[in-house]
Design a protein around this motif. Structure first.
Motif, mmCIF file in Angstrom:
data_model
loop_
_atom_site.group_PDB
_atom_site.id
_atom_site.type_symbol
_atom_site.label_atom_id
_atom_site.label_comp_id
_atom_site.label_asym_id
_atom_site.label_seq_id
_atom_site.Cartn_x
_atom_site.Cartn_y
_atom_site.Cartn_z
ATOM 1 N N MET B 351 -3.021 10.626 3.361
ATOM 2 C CA MET B 351 -2.226 10.876 4.705
ATOM 3 C C MET B 351 -1.043 9.834 4.473
ATOM 4 S SD MET B 351 -4.165 7.989 7.213
ATOM 5 C CE MET B 351 -2.870 8.335 8.668
ATOM 6 N N ASP B 352 0.002 10.101 5.152
ATOM 7 C CA ASP B 352 1.202 9.078 5.129
ATOM 8 C C ASP B 352 0.755 7.596 5.644
ATOM 9 O OD1 ASP B 352 3.430 8.061 4.994
ATOM 10 O OD2 ASP B 352 4.527 9.595 5.822
ATOM 11 N N PHE B 353 0.492 6.936 4.743
ATOM 12 C CA PHE B 353 0.105 5.457 5.112
ATOM 13 C C PHE B 353 1.342 4.679 5.495
ATOM 14 C CE2 PHE B 353 1.257 4.077 1.041
ATOM 15 C CZ PHE B 353 0.672 4.784 -0.019
ATOM 16 N N ASN B 354 2.431 5.431 5.638
ATOM 17 C CA ASN B 354 3.684 4.747 6.286
ATOM 18 C C ASN B 354 3.280 4.545 7.954
ATOM 19 O OD1 ASN B 354 5.458 3.984 4.535
ATOM 20 N ND2 ASN B 354 6.718 5.908 4.573
ATOM 21 N N SER B 355 2.369 5.571 8.548
ATOM 22 C CA SER B 355 2.235 5.194 9.683
ATOM 23 C C SER B 355 1.158 4.113 10.110
ATOM 24 C CB SER B 355 1.562 6.643 10.265
ATOM 25 O OG SER B 355 0.235 6.886 9.593
ATOM 26 N N TRP B 356 0.545 3.412 9.250
ATOM 27 C CA TRP B 356 -0.370 2.431 9.166
ATOM 28 C C TRP B 356 0.539 1.155 9.768
ATOM 29 C CZ3 TRP B 356 -3.968 2.225 4.706
ATOM 30 C CH2 TRP B 356 -4.813 3.592 4.531
ATOM 31 N N HIS B 357 -0.113 0.350 10.584
ATOM 32 C CA HIS B 357 0.374 -1.051 11.188
ATOM 33 C C HIS B 357 0.547 -1.879 9.726
ATOM 34 C CE1 HIS B 357 0.338 -5.097 12.670
ATOM 35 N NE2 HIS B 357 0.676 -4.509 13.835
ATOM 36 N N PRO B 358 1.561 -2.698 9.826
ATOM 37 C CA PRO B 358 1.790 -3.382 8.666
ATOM 38 C C PRO B 358 0.686 -4.329 8.167
ATOM 39 C CG PRO B 358 3.383 -4.053 10.259
ATOM 40 C CD PRO B 358 2.700 -2.734 10.850
ATOM 41 N N VAL B 359 -0.331 -4.623 9.114
ATOM 42 C CA VAL B 359 -1.431 -5.361 8.699
ATOM 43 C C VAL B 359 -2.235 -4.546 7.662
ATOM 44 C CG1 VAL B 359 -3.142 -4.752 10.331
ATOM 45 C CG2 VAL B 359 -3.312 -6.958 9.585
ATOM 46 N N ALA B 360 -2.446 -3.374 7.818
ATOM 47 C CA ALA B 360 -3.271 -2.571 6.913
ATOM 48 C C ALA B 360 -2.210 -2.310 5.620
ATOM 49 C CB ALA B 360 -3.427 -1.202 7.512
ATOM 50 N N GLN B 361 -0.963 -2.206 5.814
ATOM 51 C CA GLN B 361 -0.205 -2.106 4.593
ATOM 52 C C GLN B 361 -0.042 -3.544 3.545
ATOM 53 O OE1 GLN B 361 3.592 -0.888 6.167
ATOM 54 N NE2 GLN B 361 2.994 1.161 6.261
ATOM 55 N N THR B 362 -0.279 -4.514 4.341
ATOM 56 C CA THR B 362 -0.114 -5.888 3.725
ATOM 57 C C THR B 362 -1.772 -5.968 2.926
ATOM 58 O OG1 THR B 362 1.140 -6.767 5.483
ATOM 59 C CG2 THR B 362 -0.345 -8.385 4.044
ATOM 60 N N VAL B 363 -2.743 -5.379 3.474
ATOM 61 C CA VAL B 363 -3.975 -5.356 2.679
ATOM 62 C C VAL B 363 -3.659 -4.732 1.526
ATOM 63 C CG1 VAL B 363 -6.202 -4.763 3.020
ATOM 64 C CG2 VAL B 363 -5.665 -5.763 4.770
ATOM 65 N N LEU B 364 -3.207 -3.438 1.523
ATOM 66 C CA LEU B 364 -3.132 -2.460 0.705
ATOM 67 C C LEU B 364 -1.961 -2.783 -0.619
ATOM 68 C CD1 LEU B 364 -4.365 0.346 0.553
ATOM 69 C CD2 LEU B 364 -2.549 1.415 1.537
ATOM 70 N N LEU B 365 -0.967 -3.590 -0.081
ATOM 71 C CA LEU B 365 -0.056 -4.194 -0.843
ATOM 72 C C LEU B 365 -0.840 -5.077 -2.007
ATOM 73 C CD1 LEU B 365 3.336 -4.684 -1.736
ATOM 74 C CD2 LEU B 365 2.802 -6.949 -0.778
ATOM 75 N N PHE B 366 -1.598 -6.052 -1.270
ATOM 76 C CA PHE B 366 -2.430 -6.761 -2.325
ATOM 77 C C PHE B 366 -3.125 -6.198 -3.379
ATOM 78 C CE2 PHE B 366 -1.740 -10.084 1.171
ATOM 79 C CZ PHE B 366 -0.931 -10.621 0.834
ATOM 80 N N ALA B 367 -3.761 -5.202 -2.721
ATOM 81 C CA ALA B 367 -4.665 -4.258 -3.633
ATOM 82 C C ALA B 367 -3.826 -3.733 -4.732
ATOM 83 C CB ALA B 367 -5.422 -3.214 -2.832
ATOM 84 N N PHE B 368 -2.581 -3.277 -4.548
ATOM 85 C CA PHE B 368 -1.553 -2.975 -5.830
ATOM 86 C C PHE B 368 -1.704 -3.751 -6.969
ATOM 87 C CE2 PHE B 368 1.731 0.064 -4.249
ATOM 88 C CZ PHE B 368 1.110 0.449 -3.110
#
Ligand SMILES: [K+]
Ligand SMILES: [K+]
Lengths: 519, 519
Positions: B351-368
């Motif tokens: 799905m387009d995770f651009n629609s996620w809240h930045p808190v979920a994106q921050t978790v994902l960013l660290f997972a990068f």
């Protein structure tokens, strides 16, 4: 170093020495008592604090009359002192009573946050609106004083004055002082501690005189004797608390410029000044960390000046920064001041950098991780560690081509032990891990709070501002804002981060491991 | 390992071997030729590519007829191959001509970006709108194939088939393969290379059959033979390219679930499958990295599922994610899929995770920053390095209490050499430094581009998505967006990041140092 691994941890001895430290610290509240008398304010909060400190000190001292401070007891002494002292430091806030904090959380949590933020020289605040209308001058001076006491190190001070602490003194100072290890300037550790404190006092007096003097000769505004002393007390410890709600924005450009060299000095290894005063100026000017420290600040300042001057680093939506783009003095001053304030982890603000474009904030966020020099009061990772990392990188590049030519990493003329490098890497990785975990935890917690709405960058700034003892961050925790709206658990977690950050993590983490308590 | 430090670097030999590699690689474009014939499309771009590869290969081969591949020549061979092959891989894009790229930058830069992103299995794209209307099926299949070739390693493939490369084969495979060092499965390195490629081919075929089969039994949509093959070719190399503009969102939930185990397998050390096929399943199930890899994915998935299920991780402003909060299957599927896609650095999106809240994106960013396992095709830092960092942390905690009890760090039964630990730390620090510098450079560059307006978090995602060979990021470079608007210098810089990221930095950095070229 006395190693005592063949018996249980004598926590009673550690606690008893914490008592001694606290007993002597009872003299500190006398300064705000004088301020209170001068301004005709109540002396009760500070007399009460002094009394509580004496009482707790005497009680704790009863726990042991041993004095053979072992390796593990010294760890415990340092970690516990930095918990007990900030707890006792809450008394003035609590006794001063209603009106000190406007946030939704009960007094004790806010008081503990403010006190821990003070002693650890973090400078994050939960006071919603700081002003002489709502807070007494004496209370605000206590807040400043707590940073000054914590900066050069309360235990370093105690080593300087208490013969009881001369045995484990070197280890105690190592655990408390930021950086890899403390430099023994004199054969007797007590005299090293005294030398450091004398330089610290001298520089504080000098800063107060310069701040006040500039105002006296007409180059300043708003910088009377009170503000001069109050700000000198938080410049040298890289503390950043200010009795002015708008921080250093409250002062003239000339005074803002005058803060810069004192912040830079505050982030420098104080041992180097001792050598310089002794005539060995080359020990300062030739020091690898000092040169890298200046170089890195110069580099980041140049980048930020360019961003501000061109307007790229200014948020389009913000009206009140109109004079910065295209004005070289303004751009250079804001960039220089803010880089010095962040790299040294002082955390003052010469303007509200919440009005900057996130590109400038991102540059600043990365600078939060640099830290000042070892042997200063600065927080965060510290330049000397980055110097060692850089040298280890170069060596790896070289040895991957010439695998048979492994040489030790050198700083100046000295070869650095491999275990020192290892400790540096481990420290950085633990620091970054704590940063990542804390960002996520505090970000999630903030979602439940009305009035806090953080971006990813801002959430990261909350974690590094407290863990790195920097103070302010971006957005809701910006330099003219406050941490007051965070939940009580979040505040207590940040208290933990400030504590563990000030003691450079290992001293605290160690006592949380089972291996520490096992014989 | 042959060490030849006593003479100049024989770059002609390295180039000549690059020529041999390229000559054999000329067989690869025959696959899109078959696709073109089947769909009645032009075969010209691929015949031309094959011809250019043969010509360049033969020319380069003339440079030397030596075959004594030294230590430094092997470095150069690997780094240059990974530059020359992506350059030659641009020919299909360039010959296919107008319409391939819609961005403002001239064709060659876009083609090089897309080709480097392909071979390095990054999966970032500069194609503005991907569809069979504007792109031939053969060209899109070439794009998929480039990831498949780059995944297990072109040089590993060449070691498997070319006797010329058997001498320096072990070092070549070490330089090319992700992770700390390649595991020699058999006495002869050539047979190890063959074994790895056989497993890789087998798993790719299995993935294609499962994807196609689910559709055939009515559990899928849109997954014909073309899409099944195309996605199998980018799953196993952790590539992430898709001929579908909406990535894996284009398929049914059942098929999205089916991607997950294949991504997890793709991020696992392939040597472990070799053991498992040999009956030694415990070598897989008991492997420390494999267990940590599963554990860390489980942990992050649990956190993200909670954020999505409660709605905290969904941006309030986004209308098209209505069915996720409160729906456990949806939340769990999106979290599981996205964590697997990011941790393995595949970079697909369900799905387009651009629609996620930045808190979920921050978790994902660290997972990068996690990365898959060593010995897989995954990019970024890799789990095994984090496992070693964690163990080194524990050791430091222990030895700061018991300074006389320094023991080596152990993984399973094996003691890890201190220099391996050192290399791990240095790698991570270089990686993070490159991340920080690249974030600032690419962020500043983006300010000059109309149509890109990044937050700090999004700017960080641009740097780590390319350096870590992950593919998509957040905001303008989100999974359904494109890198097409970035300036030409920014794109070339990202080409550099993908190149250096794929070869785990050191192999490239080394040849950029003077020490490498000095005798
Ligand atoms: K501070
Ligand atoms: K990828």
């Amino acid at each position: 170093m006395a190693v005592a691994t063949d018996r249980y941890v004598d926590y009673r001895l550690s606690l008893s020495l914490v008592g001694t430290v606290v007993k002597y610290l009872a003299a500190a509240p006398l300064f705000p008592v004088l301020v209170a008398i001068y301004y005709g304010e109540s002396v009760v909060p500070f007399v009460a604090t002094s009394a509580v400190m004496v009482a707790v000190g005497l009680l704790l001292e009863q726990l042991s009359d041993d004095s053979d401070l072992g390796h593990r007891e010294a760890f415990l002494l340092v970690s516990l002192s930095w918990l007990v002292i900030p707890i006792l430091g809450t008394v003035p806030y609590l006794v001063a009573g209603n009106g000190v904090f406007t946030g939704p959380v009960a007094g004790p949590v806010n008081a503990l946050f403010e006190s821990m933020s003070g002693f650890t020289t973090t400078g994050s605040t939960v006071m919603g609106s700081i002003s002489f209308d709502t807070h007494s001058r004496a209370l605000l001076m206590w807040r400043q004083l707590s940073q000054w006491l914590g900066g050069m190190g309360i235990l370093v001070l105690m080593v300087a004055i208490l013969p009881e602490l001369s045995v484990g003194g070197a280890q105690i100072m190592n655990e408390e002082a930021p950086g890899i290890s403390i430099e023994k300037l004199t054969p007797r550790i007590q005299e090293t501690a005294r030398a450091l404190w004398k330089i610290y006092v001298g520089l504080t007096v000098l800063a107060a005189l310069v701040y006040f003097g500039l105002d006296a000769v007409g180059l300043g505004t708003n910088m009377g004797a009170y503000n001069a002393v109050a700000h000198a007390l938080t410049t040298l410890p890289t503390g950043g608390f200010s009795p002015e709600g708008r921080s250093v924005e409250a002062f003239s450009p000339a005074i803002q410029w005058a803060f810069v060299p004192f912040m830079v000095v505050a982030g420098t290894n104080f041992a180097l000044f001792w050598y310089a005063l002794d005539g060995r100026v080359d020990k300062l000017t030739g020091n690898a960390e000092f040169r890298s420290y200046l170089a890195v600040m110069g580099l980041v300042t140049a980048a930020l000046t360019a961003l501000l001057f061109t307007g790229l680093g200014i948020s389009g939506a913000t009206p009140n920064v109109g004079t910065i783009p295209g004005n070289i003095e303004h751009s250079l001053r804001q960039a220089t001041f803010q880089v010095a304030a962040i790299v040294t982890t002082t955390g003052y603000a010469s303007m509200d950098f919440n009005s900057w474009h996130p590109v400038a904030q991102t540059v600043l966020l990365f600078a939060f991780f640099l830290g000042g020099s070892a042997g200063s009061a600065a927080g965060s990772i510290k330049i000397v560690r980055w110097v060692l990392v850089r040298k280890a990188m170069y060596r790896s590049l070289f040895t991957s081509v010439h695998p048979d030519a492994v040489e030790p990493v050198r700083v100046g003329d000295e070869a650095v032990a491999e275990e020192t490098l290892r400790d540096v890497f481990v420290f950085i990785m633990i620091f970054l891990t704590l940063f990542v975990v804390s960002t996520v935890l505090l970000y999630v917690d903030s979602l439940f709070v009305d009035g806090i709405d953080l971006t990813g960058l801002q959430a990261m700034s909350v974690a590094i501002a407290t863990l790195g003892n920097v103070g302010p961050g971006f957005g809701a925790v910006g330099p003219m804002n406050s941490f007051e709206l965070f939940s009580a658990p979040a505040k207590l977690y940040m208290v933990f981060l400030m504590w563990i950050g000030r003691l450079e993590i290992l001293s605290v983490l160690v006592i949380l491991t089972p291996a520490y308590w096992r014989s």
